[in-house]
Design an enzyme around this catalytic site. Structure first.
Site, short mmCIF file in Angstrom:
data_model
loop_
_atom_site.label_atom_id
_atom_site.label_comp_id
_atom_site.label_asym_id
_atom_site.label_seq_id
_atom_site.Cartn_x
_atom_site.Cartn_y
_atom_site.Cartn_z
N SER B 45 82.02 -4.57 59.94
CA SER B 45 80.82 -5.63 59.95
C SER B 45 80.40 -6.40 58.68
O SER B 45 79.55 -7.29 58.60
CB SER B 45 79.56 -4.92 60.14
OG SER B 45 79.42 -3.68 59.24
N GLU B 66 92.53 6.85 46.38
CA GLU B 66 92.26 5.71 45.27
C GLU B 66 93.50 5.78 44.46
O GLU B 66 93.85 4.55 44.07
CB GLU B 66 91.05 6.17 44.52
CG GLU B 66 89.79 5.85 45.43
CD GLU B 66 89.48 6.85 46.45
OE1 GLU B 66 90.00 7.78 46.12
OE2 GLU B 66 88.53 6.73 47.04
N PHE B 91 84.96 6.84 41.95
CA PHE B 91 86.22 7.27 42.49
C PHE B 91 87.56 6.17 41.59
O PHE B 91 88.60 6.74 41.30
CB PHE B 91 86.82 7.36 43.92
CG PHE B 91 85.43 8.32 44.50
CD1 PHE B 91 84.74 9.26 43.70
CD2 PHE B 91 85.13 8.28 46.00
CE1 PHE B 91 83.89 9.85 44.31
CE2 PHE B 91 84.19 8.63 46.45
CZ PHE B 91 83.44 9.71 45.67
N HIS B 117 79.46 -0.02 43.93
CA HIS B 117 78.60 1.12 44.03
C HIS B 117 78.36 1.62 42.49
O HIS B 117 78.35 2.84 42.20
CB HIS B 117 79.04 2.42 44.72
CG HIS B 117 79.20 2.08 46.16
ND1 HIS B 117 80.09 1.20 46.71
CD2 HIS B 117 78.20 2.58 47.31
CE1 HIS B 117 79.93 1.31 47.94
NE2 HIS B 117 78.90 1.95 48.42
N ARG B 174 75.87 -1.34 44.95
CA ARG B 174 76.28 -1.29 46.13
C ARG B 174 75.71 -2.18 47.10
O ARG B 174 76.23 -2.75 47.97
CB ARG B 174 75.72 0.14 46.76
CG ARG B 174 75.64 0.53 47.95
CD ARG B 174 74.72 1.65 48.41
NE ARG B 174 74.94 2.04 49.78
CZ ARG B 174 74.38 3.10 50.30
NH1 ARG B 174 73.73 3.77 49.62
NH2 ARG B 174 74.72 3.20 51.65
#
Lengths: 289, 324
Positions: B45, B66, B91, B117, B174
């Protein structure tokens, strides 16, 4: 396995070349005073077959766009590549000795650096990096509709690193038929036999379970090496199939009796007397069909 | 010349996380060639998700892995393609640190790592906080590190990155952040800080979303304390615009830095290093996350708790200048 006729003249020629490379390599390590002879000797036959015949490669133009790419993930064994580059006429041995880890002109490092050496595809040293990068290169070939192939050589001890398994997963997921992983399975790592340090077997079953097609060969037998490389599927990036993993059973220190299967030959230099014995050993073990 | 800013929080909220997807779409539609790699956190989305749907042949999902994603991004770039790699910030910086260092920076490839984020914007506690990244990135050679102040600036960074060589980290939040710049038609250049608000009593140097809080802090400083603070948007923390720091130190004397990262090793440290090495004698204060695993809470609550909200920025600055 496939049923192809292998040109025995080619096998003999590559066998002769491997003997020469082993001797050149020993001389090179003697002169620079530091190497990883155990693992460097175990991959000689495979790397000779690749650079001298099976890779689409032009030594006069190492950045040729259409070339096949080879990543030596076990970067501490770069001196084998350097020796072959020298044999192919790309850099003289004297030049490499002069510029080996030399301050200011550190063109040739124990761990290869692509910034200084055009023929090096990927700077390496830390283990477990080659296979993920190879996945990216193979995807890049597909995205750009390029027919070159990506080879990556990893050690078996190196497979302790988890990133390899992330990359095995991804390569199978993307069905990278243009990617070939060659595992130099000499069964030794720095502190001992892989079975004692960290068990890797059954490697072929693990790779099969990860969606790869493993091909097990004797990696120090030129006929066996040629057979595997000759039977590779087309490098067409749009042929989606299981990636090939050539599990090459090799001997660490291959060709030099006192080095074979001795873990301590993982790294270090070689003294003059040892060099003479080693060169005589390579000659004694000469095996050309 | 200072550029025109906005204080209209409610109406100007937009998201850099959406903006990077929008800009990828725009760049691809404009015919620019690049690949996009991502992990298992790009929802269909989102604009990035819609980009994946529109350009599937250039998009590669690496699942929850990652290090593999970052390594493969280096491989893609080595094959000749510029890569945007979107990774969950904490990460990216910690789990894939070795790959950023070795595969991306050491090989000096054209990968733009979009670390999302940032700071404490993920919520969810210290495992999901991205606060150690700047200290790490600053120590990695070849790496350019940019922290856009708002969504539009994020687009500018991405577009401009296409004509730059070498690896880059683009650090974003974020969710929604207020727009800092009312008029987006300003000169933006990676590596060149922006004088956002003029002032001569003190300089506040900030980057990323903290530029907006600092801007509100500057407003409070004027209203409550009669202090004319200058605000610098130091969007690029590597290479640092030291010319701008020197100019501000000379003209305003006192310096305050504000960042949404650990106080250890980030923007404040970088500015402090420069000032100390160049004989600066003015007052200096770093505002950021302290040397502890942050308390749990919504980002706004955490900012307040650690004195990073506009009121605290104004108050701490006033105390520094001894007007409070």
């Amino acid at each position: 396995m496939y049923n192809y006729n292998i040109d025995m003249g080619l096998v003999k020629k590559l066998e002769e070349k491997s003997i020469k490379i082993r001797k050149d390599l020993l001389n090179f390590i003697y002169r620079i005073g530091m190497g990883h002879l155990g693992g460097e000797l175990s991959i000689v036959d495979i790397v000779v077959a690749l650079y001298h015949h099976y890779m689409n490669y032009d030594p006069k133009n190492p950045k040729w766009e259409e070339r096949d790419r080879l990543i030596l993930s076990k970067g501490h064994c770069s001196e084998t590549l350097y020796t072959i580059f020298s044999d192919l006429g790309m850099y003289t041995m004297d030049y490499m000795v002069e510029h080996f880890e030399t301050l200011g002109t550190a063109k040739f490092g124990m761990h290869s650096n692509r910034k200084y050496v055009d023929a090096i595809e990927v700077s390496a040293g830390s283990l477990g990096h080659g296979l993920p990068i190879a996945v990216g290169l193979a995807l890049g070939a597909r995205m750009q509709k390029k027919n070159w192939r990506t080879f990556v050589i990893t050690g078996d001890g190196e497979l302790n690193e988890g990133t390899n398994w992330e990359a095995f997963m991804a390569a199978a997921h993307y069905k990278l038929g243009n990617l070939v992983a060659i595992i130099d399975k000499n069964s030794l790592q720095m502190t001992g036999f892989t079975k004692d340090v960290m068990t890797i077997d059954p490697l072929d079953e693990k790779l099969k379970a990860f969606g790869w097609e493993p091909v097990v060969i004797d990696g120090n037998d030129m006929y066996s090496v040629c057979e595997a490389l000759q039977n590779l599927p087309p490098a067409d990036p749009f042929v989606r199939r299981k990636p090939i993993a050539i599990i090459a059973n090799t001997t660490k220190g291959k060709g030099v009796d006192f080095m074979e299967n001795v873990a301590t030959w993982h790294g270090g230099g070689i003294a003059k007397e040892q060099l003479d014995t080693a060169l005589a050993s390579v000659e004694k073990n000469r095996r050309v069909r | 010349m200072p550029v025109k800013t906005t204080f209209n929080f409610d109406q100007m909220l937009s998201s850099a996380k959406e903006a990077y997807g929008e800009e990828m779409m725009a760049m691809a539609d404009d015919g620019l060639e690049f690949a996009f790699t991502y992990t298992d956190n790009v929802a269909p989305s989102t604009t990035a998700g819609r980009f994946v749907e529109k350009y599937p042949d250039r998009c590669f999902n690496f699942g929850i892995a990652e290090p593999n994603q970052v390594g493969a991004s280096a491989g893609l770039a080595l094959s000749g393609i510029t890569v945007f790699a979107q990774v969950f910030g904490p990460f990216l910086s910690l789990r894939a640190a070795d790959q950023i260092h070795t595969d991306i920076a050491y090989n000096d490839v054209n990968v733009r790592l979009i670390g999302t984020h940032a700071g404490v914007t993920a919520g969810g506690g210290p495992t999901h906080n991205c606060i150690a990244d700047l200290a790490l990135y600053r120590a990695i050679p070849n790496l350019t590190v940019v922290i856009p102040a708002d969504a539009d600036q994020c687009k500018k960074v991405m577009r401009q990155s296409m004509s730059r060589k070498g690896p880059m980290v683009i650090r974003i939040d974020r969710g929604g952040s207020p727009n800092v710049y009312a008029d987006t038609n300003y000169n933006f250049s990676i590596g060149k800080a922006i004088e956002t608000i003029p002032g001569n009593d003190v300089t506040i140097i900030s980057s990323g979303s903290s530029v907006y809080w600092s801007m509100m802090g500057v407003k409070l400083l004027k209203e409550k304390h009669g202090i004319n603070a200058r605000l610098i948007d130091m969007h690029t923390i590597k290479p640092l615009d030291t010319d701008m720091i020197a100019k501000c130190a000379k003209e305003t004397g006192n310096i305050v830095t504000v960042e949404e990262a650990s106080i250890n090793g980030g923007l404040g440290s970088a500015v402090a290093e420069y000032l100390c090495e160049h004989g600066f004698g003015g007052k200096f204060l770093r505002i950021g996350l302290p040397d502890e695993f942050a308390v749990l809470g919504d980002p706004d609550e955490v900012y307040k708790y650690y004195g990073m909200d506009p009121e605290s920025i104004a108050e701490k600055t006033a105390i520094l200048l001894k007007t409070l």
